[in-house]
Structure formats: C-alpha cells, structure tokens
Design an enzyme around this catalytic site. Structure first.
Site, PDB file in Angstrom:
ATOM      1  N   GLY A  11       0.875  -1.287  -0.036  1.00 13.13           N
ATOM      2  CA  GLY A  11       0.018  -0.143   0.055  1.00 13.13           C
ATOM      3  C   GLY A  11       0.873   1.276   0.035  1.00 13.13           C
ATOM      4  CD  GLN A  12      -1.710   6.394  -0.915  1.00 16.46           C
ATOM      5  OE1 GLN A  12      -1.313   7.436  -1.437  1.00 16.46           O
ATOM      6  NE2 GLN A  12      -2.758   6.415  -0.371  1.00 16.46           N
ATOM      7  CB  ALA A  60      -6.559  -0.366   5.834  1.00 18.60           C
ATOM      8  CB  THR A 101      -8.722   6.627   9.289  1.00 15.39           C
ATOM      9  OG1 THR A 101      -9.364   7.734   8.391  1.00 15.39           O
ATOM     10  CG2 THR A 101      -9.843   5.685   9.850  1.00 15.39           C
ATOM     11  CE1 TYR A 125     -10.685   3.156   5.856  1.00 15.86           C
ATOM     12  CE2 TYR A 125     -11.219   5.116   6.065  1.00 15.86           C
ATOM     13  CZ  TYR A 125     -10.342   4.100   6.184  1.00 15.86           C
ATOM     14  OH  TYR A 125      -8.901   4.502   6.230  1.00 15.86           O
ATOM     15  CD1 TRP A 151      -8.148  13.716   4.267  1.00 18.19           C
ATOM     16  CD2 TRP A 151      -7.828  15.693   3.434  1.00 18.19           C
ATOM     17  NE1 TRP A 151      -9.325  14.733   4.474  1.00 18.19           N
ATOM     18  CE2 TRP A 151      -9.178  15.673   3.516  1.00 18.19           C
ATOM     19  CE3 TRP A 151      -7.320  16.664   2.445  1.00 18.19           C
ATOM     20  CZ2 TRP A 151      -9.963  16.796   3.472  1.00 18.19           C
ATOM     21  CZ3 TRP A 151      -8.340  17.664   2.001  1.00 18.19           C
ATOM     22  CH2 TRP A 151      -9.436  17.587   2.722  1.00 18.19           C
TER      23      TRP A 151
HETATM   24  N1  NAP Z   1      -5.336   6.487   2.288  1.00 16.62           N
HETATM   25  C1  NAP Z   1      -5.636   7.398   3.189  1.00 16.62           C
HETATM   26  O1  NAP Z   1      -6.105   8.567   2.662  1.00 16.62           O
HETATM   27  C2  NAP Z   1      -5.741   7.314   4.551  1.00 16.62           C
HETATM   28  C3  NAP Z   1      -6.090   8.059   5.128  1.00 16.62           C
HETATM   29  C4  NAP Z   1      -6.151   7.848   6.762  1.00 16.62           C
HETATM   30  C5  NAP Z   1      -5.745   6.760   7.120  1.00 16.62           C
HETATM   31  N2  NAP Z   1      -5.411   5.775   6.408  1.00 16.62           N
HETATM   32  C6  NAP Z   1      -4.969   4.380   6.865  1.00 16.62           C
HETATM   33  O2  NAP Z   1      -3.705   4.072   6.457  1.00 16.62           O
HETATM   34  C7  NAP Z   1      -3.364   3.032   6.520  1.00 16.62           C
HETATM   35  C8  NAP Z   1      -2.482   2.799   5.022  1.00 16.62           C
HETATM   36  O3  NAP Z   1      -3.239   3.236   4.129  1.00 16.62           O
HETATM   37  P1  NAP Z   1      -2.798   3.230   2.536  1.00 16.62           P
HETATM   38  O4  NAP Z   1      -3.210   4.611   2.013  1.00 16.62           O
HETATM   39  O5  NAP Z   1      -1.332   2.875   2.529  1.00 16.62           O
HETATM   40  O6  NAP Z   1      -3.614   2.566   2.000  1.00 16.62           O
HETATM   41  P2  NAP Z   1      -3.703   1.403   0.673  1.00 16.62           P
HETATM   42  O7  NAP Z   1      -2.721   2.151  -0.418  1.00 16.62           O
HETATM   43  O8  NAP Z   1      -5.081   1.072   0.375  1.00 16.62           O
HETATM   44  O9  NAP Z   1      -2.855   0.173   1.208  1.00 16.62           O
HETATM   45  C9  NAP Z   1      -3.619  -0.826   1.813  1.00 16.62           C
HETATM   46  C10 NAP Z   1      -2.939  -2.097   1.751  1.00 16.62           C
HETATM   47  O10 NAP Z   1      -3.356  -2.749   2.437  1.00 16.62           O
HETATM   48  C11 NAP Z   1      -3.826  -4.283   1.646  1.00 16.62           C
HETATM   49  N3  NAP Z   1      -4.629  -5.261   2.162  1.00 16.62           N
HETATM   50  C12 NAP Z   1      -6.002  -5.189   2.019  1.00 16.62           C
HETATM   51  N4  NAP Z   1      -6.517  -6.091   2.520  1.00 16.62           N
HETATM   52  C13 NAP Z   1      -5.487  -7.040   2.899  1.00 16.62           C
HETATM   53  C14 NAP Z   1      -5.580  -8.188   3.796  1.00 16.62           C
HETATM   54  N5  NAP Z   1      -6.618  -8.699   4.080  1.00 16.62           N
HETATM   55  N6  NAP Z   1      -4.556  -8.705   4.047  1.00 16.62           N
HETATM   56  C15 NAP Z   1      -3.486  -8.077   3.732  1.00 16.62           C
HETATM   57  N7  NAP Z   1      -3.142  -6.828   3.128  1.00 16.62           N
HETATM   58  C16 NAP Z   1      -4.226  -6.263   2.768  1.00 16.62           C
HETATM   59  C17 NAP Z   1      -3.941  -3.569   0.310  1.00 16.62           C
HETATM   60  O11 NAP Z   1      -3.871  -4.672  -0.786  1.00 16.62           O
HETATM   61  P3  NAP Z   1      -4.636  -4.701  -1.860  1.00 16.62           P
HETATM   62  O12 NAP Z   1      -4.522  -3.322  -2.500  1.00 16.62           O
HETATM   63  O13 NAP Z   1      -4.175  -5.625  -2.676  1.00 16.62           O
HETATM   64  O14 NAP Z   1      -6.062  -4.772  -1.682  1.00 16.62           O
HETATM   65  C18 NAP Z   1      -2.934  -2.462   0.064  1.00 16.62           C
HETATM   66  O15 NAP Z   1      -1.733  -2.898  -0.460  1.00 16.62           O
HETATM   67  C19 NAP Z   1      -4.586   1.934   6.394  1.00 16.62           C
HETATM   68  O16 NAP Z   1      -4.652   1.759   7.654  1.00 16.62           O
HETATM   69  C20 NAP Z   1      -5.706   3.138   6.308  1.00 16.62           C
HETATM   70  O17 NAP Z   1      -6.786   2.878   6.834  1.00 16.62           O
HETATM   71  C21 NAP Z   1      -5.304   5.790   4.958  1.00 16.62           C
END
Ligand code: NAP
Length: 289
Positions: A11-12, A60, A101, A125, A151
């Site tokens: 993920g990111q 996530a 989040t 979510y 964000w």
């Molecule tokens: N993005 C935002 O704006 C944001 C904001 C606030 C908080 N957050 C939190 O920050 C954290 C990281 O977010 P991010 O932006 O890096 O999200 P992301 O880019 O969507 O990365 C999440 C990763 O988790 C993987 N994943 C999903 N289901 C899974 C499972 N069952 N087992 C193992 N891996 C799994 C996804 O794989 P696939 O892609 O293959 O599904 C993806 O690689 C999360 O906890 C998120 O809730 C994000």
C-alpha cells in the site's frame, strides 16, 4: 538491530516504509499476496516464526465508498485483521503499530480532534476502523501505538493527487468539493514518523499524525495544479471550480471538518512540514524519478 514485521507492504504507507527502512531495522515486508490479515492463524504463525520486536499493520480496506456496499469485507480486514495483529503481537511480545484514520470522527467539530475525543464515524469504513482500534486496545491497551492519519497520498498507489494530475491532463475544467476540511499527508513523511517512533518506546496509545496545516479538497486541488506546473508535470492550467459536497454525491458520507490535533506527536517525534511543502517535495521528486 530491531526486527520489524510489516503487513500491507504494497500500500501507499507500506511502500514508503519499505523504501525508507532505517539501517538498524531488519524488515520482513509482506503484501496481501504473502499474508492475508483476515487469517488469524497465518498472522500468528508469521509473527511466531519471525519473532519481531515491532509489528506494523499498514494493511486496510481503504475504499471508503465501496465499503458501504462491502461492509462484511471492510470489517473482516479493518476490525478482524486488526484484532489478529494485536493477538499476534501479544503472543510474541512485539509492539504493535496500527495505522488508523480521521474518518473515526464525524467532522462536526470546529476545533482539531484530540486523540481521546469520542469517535463517531459516519460510514462503514470509519466504523470498521474504529472497531479495529477497539480490538487493538482490548488486547494490548496502551502498549500498542494507534497512529491516526488523514488524506494520505504518495507517488505510489491510488490517491487524490494522482487522480487530480490525471484529470488535469485530460479535462478542460474541474469541479472540486470545497466544504470538506482536513490535512493532506505525504506517505513518505508519515513513514519517517513511524520509523522515528521506534526510538520512542514511551510514545504509545492513540496518537495523531498528519502533515501540518489545513485545506479543503478544493484548496488541495489548486495547490496540486500550481505545484505540478512549477515542477514541470503539467503543461497547462485548467479552471477549477469550488462546489459543495451536496453537488458531488458519494456512497459514503465524509467528515466535514476532521483536522487532527498533533501537538503530542509533534512534541514527541518532531513537527511535520506544512502539507503544501510536502506536496511540492513529492511532485519534484516524482518528476525527477
Ligand atoms: N489513504 C488515506 O487517505 C488514509 C487516510 C487515513 C488513514 N489511512 C490509513 O492508513 C493505512 C494505510 O493506508 P494506505 O493509504 O497505505 O492504503 P492502501 O494504499 O489502500 O494500502 C492498503 C494495503 O492493504 C492491503 N490489504 C487489503 N486487504 C488486506 C488483507 N486482507 N491482508 C493483507 N493486506 C491487505 C491492500 O492490498 P490490495 O491493494 O491488494 O487490496 C493494500 O496494499 C490504513 O490503515 C488506512 O486506513 C489511510
């Protein structure tokens, strides 16, 4: 050396963590294809065999609108997956760093949210992430670090910055919501903050981390266009119109004003840059890459 097991590595945030690994860290980085956090036995087996000092859960279900129609999957990953990480961390004596989040809040507050403020998620979510936080606290209490952010964008993965850059290249005008306020956060800075927490074992419990400042999505879009043009990523500027949330219906309701109070984390770790400074750096780096 500190042994770190990273889940959600593709993920990111996971990607940025992998690419900024400090030299004192022995990292086992696993993506979804390597380990599914819905599988309690798999998570526990991996933790028992690697014996990490730290377990970082960056995995996530982050598709906010899709979560409304896929609630079972969102809970299986964001609540049950978090619980499995907490149980595995407890069994092997690792410290859990769990990412959460701003969407745990409803955004009705005019002042920044403190970590201890009551949660009141608006959609599936946010509710599933709040449930994940509860699971972590039930198992590990204040021994775990729950780091809420907001964000998030990065040069890697799907996010608002990349969507805007694409649309700005394709369209002649854009309409962007101006009545939702938050703080854009570069995943690279967040990753750096997460690595810094390894030097601060006292920094636990629920904490907040985003870049500094506030913005609406409209402000963010305007800044993306200006900074991307300055960095040489966009040839032309297109008009950007500010619209109300009501003019852009989505499946999930979003917090109107979810600014997180970061005073504790900035004091403990170090202050983040203003979001626009971080955005500029990300766009310059991704232009050079
Ligand atoms: N993005 C935002 O704006 C944001 C904001 C606030 C908080 N957050 C939190 O920050 C954290 C990281 O977010 P991010 O932006 O890096 O999200 P992301 O880019 O969507 O990365 C999440 C990763 O988790 C993987 N994943 C999903 N289901 C899974 C499972 N069952 N087992 C193992 N891996 C799994 C996804 O794989 P696939 O892609 O293959 O599904 C993806 O690689 C999360 O906890 C998120 O809730 C994000």
């Amino acid at each position: 050396m500190k042994r770190v097991l990273l889940l959600g590595a593709q993920g990111q945030v996971g990607w940025e963590l992998q690419h900024s690994r400090p030299p004192f860290v022995e990292l086992r980085a696993l993506g979804r294809q390597d380990l599914d956090i819905r599988d309690a036995a798999q998570v526990r087996h991996m933790a028992e065999s690697f014996q990490p000092d730290y377990l970082i859960n960056a995995a996530a279900f982050t598709a906010v609108d899709r979560a409304e129609s896929e609630a079972e999957m969102a809970y299986a990953i964001n609540r049950d997956g978090a619980a499995h990480c907490a149980q595995a961390a407890e069994v092997c004596g690792a410290r859990l760093i769990h990412i959460s989040t701003d969407f745990v809040f409803d955004g009705s507050q005019a002042t920044p949210y403190q970590p201890a403020d009551p949660v009141a998620p608006l959609g599936v979510y946010g509710a599933s992430k709040a449930a994940g936080e509860r699971q972590v606290r039930e198992t590990l209490g204040d021994a775990a670090l729950i780091l809420r952010t907001a964000w998030v964008y990065s040069a890697h993965g799907n996010n608002f910055v990349k969507t805007m850059l694409r649309l700005m290249g394709e369209r002649d005008a854009l309409r962007v919501v101006g009545d939702q306020i938050g703080t854009p956060t570069w995943a690279a800075g967040l990753a750096h903050a997460i690595w810094t927490t390894l030097d601060h074992p006292e920094f636990t419990g629920i904490q907040h981390w985003t870049d500094a400042g506030v913005a609406s999505w409209y402000d963010f879009a305007v800044a993306i266009q200006e900074e991307a043009r300055a960095a040489g990523q966009l040839r032309r500027a297109i008009p950007i119109e500010m619209i109300a949330t009501s003019a852009y219906p989505t499946a999930a309701r979003r917090p109107a004003c979810a600014v997180l109070d970061k005073s504790a984390s900035y004091a403990a770790l170090s202050a983040a840059p203003h979001w626009r400074v971080a955005l500029r750096q990300m766009l310059i780096e991704s232009t050079e890459a």
